[in-house]
Write a protein that holds these residues in place. Structure first.
Motif, mmCIF file in Angstrom:
data_model
loop_
_atom_site.group_PDB
_atom_site.id
_atom_site.type_symbol
_atom_site.label_atom_id
_atom_site.label_comp_id
_atom_site.label_asym_id
_atom_site.label_seq_id
_atom_site.Cartn_x
_atom_site.Cartn_y
_atom_site.Cartn_z
ATOM 1 N N VAL A 31 29.997 57.092 -36.720
ATOM 2 C CA VAL A 31 28.798 58.096 -37.003
ATOM 3 C C VAL A 31 27.966 57.036 -35.610
ATOM 4 O O VAL A 31 27.160 58.109 -35.298
ATOM 5 N N GLU A 32 27.272 56.034 -36.339
ATOM 6 C CA GLU A 32 26.520 55.582 -35.889
ATOM 7 C C GLU A 32 26.914 55.765 -33.750
ATOM 8 O O GLU A 32 26.611 56.473 -33.305
ATOM 9 N N GLU A 33 28.063 55.517 -33.558
ATOM 10 C CA GLU A 33 28.329 55.764 -32.183
ATOM 11 C C GLU A 33 28.298 57.266 -31.866
ATOM 12 O O GLU A 33 28.128 57.496 -30.706
ATOM 13 N N LYS A 34 29.482 58.059 -32.455
ATOM 14 C CA LYS A 34 29.433 59.922 -31.949
ATOM 15 C C LYS A 34 27.515 60.189 -32.264
ATOM 16 O O LYS A 34 27.272 60.387 -30.581
ATOM 17 N N LEU A 35 26.600 59.402 -32.942
ATOM 18 C CA LEU A 35 25.362 60.083 -32.605
ATOM 19 C C LEU A 35 24.344 59.798 -31.795
ATOM 20 O O LEU A 35 23.811 60.190 -30.511
ATOM 21 N N SER A 36 24.483 58.377 -31.702
ATOM 22 C CA SER A 36 24.690 57.659 -29.735
ATOM 23 C C SER A 36 24.765 58.590 -28.460
ATOM 24 O O SER A 36 23.958 58.402 -27.936
ATOM 25 N N ALA A 37 26.163 58.711 -29.013
ATOM 26 C CA ALA A 37 26.776 59.681 -27.433
ATOM 27 C C ALA A 37 25.898 60.619 -27.464
ATOM 28 O O ALA A 37 25.612 61.559 -26.326
ATOM 29 N N ARG A 38 26.032 61.235 -28.530
ATOM 30 C CA ARG A 38 25.729 63.045 -28.419
ATOM 31 C C ARG A 38 23.508 62.846 -28.031
ATOM 32 O O ARG A 38 23.033 63.634 -27.431
ATOM 33 N N ILE A 39 22.713 61.465 -28.511
ATOM 34 C CA ILE A 39 21.506 61.707 -28.217
ATOM 35 C C ILE A 39 21.585 61.132 -26.701
ATOM 36 O O ILE A 39 20.424 62.117 -26.176
ATOM 37 N N ASP A 40 22.585 60.633 -26.497
ATOM 38 C CA ASP A 40 22.457 60.085 -24.916
ATOM 39 C C ASP A 40 23.010 61.332 -24.233
ATOM 40 O O ASP A 40 21.673 61.590 -23.106
ATOM 41 N N SER A 41 23.331 61.849 -24.397
ATOM 42 C CA SER A 41 23.986 63.419 -23.875
ATOM 43 C C SER A 41 22.853 64.588 -24.061
ATOM 44 O O SER A 41 21.924 65.223 -22.606
ATOM 45 N N VAL A 42 21.996 64.343 -24.724
ATOM 46 C CA VAL A 42 21.326 65.653 -25.067
ATOM 47 C C VAL A 42 19.679 65.073 -24.287
ATOM 48 O O VAL A 42 19.109 65.684 -23.545
ATOM 49 N N GLU A 43 19.219 63.593 -24.403
ATOM 50 C CA GLU A 43 18.493 63.111 -23.310
ATOM 51 C C GLU A 43 18.707 62.694 -21.685
ATOM 52 O O GLU A 43 17.431 63.184 -21.579
ATOM 53 N N GLU A 44 20.144 62.892 -22.209
ATOM 54 C CA GLU A 44 20.292 63.199 -19.785
ATOM 55 C C GLU A 44 20.142 64.620 -19.386
ATOM 56 O O GLU A 44 19.355 64.968 -18.877
ATOM 57 N N LYS A 45 20.611 65.612 -20.716
ATOM 58 C CA LYS A 45 20.065 66.932 -20.381
ATOM 59 C C LYS A 45 18.328 67.647 -20.745
ATOM 60 O O LYS A 45 18.060 68.016 -19.381
ATOM 61 N N LEU A 46 17.645 66.997 -21.125
ATOM 62 C CA LEU A 46 16.625 67.040 -20.961
ATOM 63 C C LEU A 46 15.488 66.533 -19.989
ATOM 64 O O LEU A 46 14.558 66.864 -19.341
ATOM 65 N N SER A 47 16.082 65.104 -19.553
ATOM 66 C CA SER A 47 15.315 65.095 -18.817
ATOM 67 C C SER A 47 15.617 65.467 -16.856
ATOM 68 O O SER A 47 14.826 65.431 -16.751
ATOM 69 N N ALA A 48 17.343 66.187 -17.106
ATOM 70 C CA ALA A 48 17.233 66.752 -16.160
ATOM 71 C C ALA A 48 15.974 67.705 -15.959
ATOM 72 O O ALA A 48 15.730 68.728 -14.689
ATOM 73 N N ARG A 49 16.623 68.667 -16.887
ATOM 74 C CA ARG A 49 15.298 69.995 -17.387
ATOM 75 C C ARG A 49 14.110 68.884 -16.808
ATOM 76 O O ARG A 49 13.186 70.536 -16.328
ATOM 77 N N ILE A 50 13.029 68.591 -17.352
ATOM 78 C CA ILE A 50 12.318 68.004 -17.689
ATOM 79 C C ILE A 50 11.894 68.263 -15.730
ATOM 80 O O ILE A 50 11.818 68.854 -15.266
ATOM 81 N N ASP A 51 12.944 67.574 -15.790
ATOM 82 C CA ASP A 51 12.891 66.869 -14.086
ATOM 83 C C ASP A 51 12.442 68.161 -13.095
ATOM 84 O O ASP A 51 11.931 68.438 -12.328
ATOM 85 N N SER A 52 13.097 69.475 -13.063
ATOM 86 C CA SER A 52 13.812 70.485 -12.436
ATOM 87 C C SER A 52 12.214 71.143 -13.188
ATOM 88 O O SER A 52 11.704 71.945 -12.113
ATOM 89 N N VAL A 53 11.070 71.142 -14.190
ATOM 90 C CA VAL A 53 10.157 71.648 -14.345
ATOM 91 C C VAL A 53 9.192 71.501 -14.245
ATOM 92 O O VAL A 53 8.289 72.426 -13.300
ATOM 93 N N GLU A 54 9.572 70.443 -13.979
ATOM 94 C CA GLU A 54 8.516 69.384 -12.873
ATOM 95 C C GLU A 54 8.106 69.569 -11.301
ATOM 96 O O GLU A 54 7.759 70.065 -11.082
ATOM 97 N N GLU A 55 9.453 69.914 -10.791
ATOM 98 C CA GLU A 55 9.372 70.162 -9.702
ATOM 99 C C GLU A 55 8.605 71.829 -9.449
ATOM 100 O O GLU A 55 8.689 71.727 -8.001
ATOM 101 N N LYS A 56 9.251 72.377 -9.813
ATOM 102 C CA LYS A 56 9.337 73.759 -9.970
ATOM 103 C C LYS A 56 7.502 74.323 -10.242
ATOM 104 O O LYS A 56 7.116 74.660 -9.091
ATOM 105 N N LEU A 57 7.059 73.516 -11.117
ATOM 106 C CA LEU A 57 5.736 73.847 -11.533
ATOM 107 C C LEU A 57 4.442 73.042 -10.050
ATOM 108 O O LEU A 57 3.529 73.738 -9.773
ATOM 109 N N SER A 58 5.143 71.767 -9.860
ATOM 110 C CA SER A 58 4.896 71.033 -8.887
ATOM 111 C C SER A 58 4.892 71.773 -7.185
ATOM 112 O O SER A 58 4.019 71.851 -6.522
ATOM 113 N N ALA A 59 5.867 72.903 -6.954
ATOM 114 C CA ALA A 59 5.830 73.835 -6.125
ATOM 115 C C ALA A 59 4.570 74.867 -6.394
ATOM 116 O O ALA A 59 4.173 75.299 -5.495
#
Length: 153
Positions: A94-122
């Motif tokens: 369960v720890e491995e599954k949840l760690s993988a899921r958390i990493d995936s969500v972290e990557e998605k949210l980081s990409a989304r935050i970066d995208s929002v940051e670029e749009k807001l900076s522009a």
């Protein structure tokens, strides 16, 4: 003083009766003491025999219960160890599954935050350019600052 033979016979008879009664009392007490000692010995022997029987029974019961408790302890220890191993493996899975899921969500949210940051900076840069243009337009509308004293009068 003169004592008759009859009085001497009565005194000797009374002394004999008193001695006889004393001897009888002494013999009676001795007989009672002997019987009590014999009874005490029989009771002690009975109690010792009963004590030995009960001691042997208690020891036998103690050994049986000790063996039974040891057997139950071994079975329960093995069962607990088995459950602990299963649950540890399950927790790790369960720890491995949840760690993988958390990493995936972290990557998605980081990409989304970066995208929002670029749009807001522009947008902020564009807005800053517009604000500069508005400032220039307002300055043109207002013109040069008016002087308080005028030379044309």
């Amino acid at each position: 003083m003169y004592v008759s033979a009859e009085i001497i016979a009565i005194v000797i008879s009374a002394a004999g009766v008193v001695l006889m009664l004393g001897a009888a009392l002494f013999a009676g007490f001795a007989w009672i003491v002997r019987r009590m000692d014999a009874m005490e010995l029989r009771l002690c022997e009975r109690m010792d025999a009963g004590d030995e029987k009960l001691g042997a029974r208690i020891d036998s019961g103690d050994q049986k219960l000790g063996a039974r408790i040891d057997s139950v302890e071994e079975k329960l220890s093995a069962r607990i160890d088995s459950v602990e191993e299963k649950l540890s493996a399950r927790i790790e899975s369960v720890e491995e599954k949840l760690s993988a899921r958390i990493d995936s969500v972290e990557e998605k949210l980081s990409a989304r935050i970066d995208s929002v940051e670029e749009k807001l900076s522009a947008r902020i840069d564009a807005l800053a350019d517009e604000v500069t243009g508005v400032k220039i337009a307002i300055a043109r509308l207002e013109g040069p600052p008016r002087h308080l004293v005028s030379a044309h009068h």
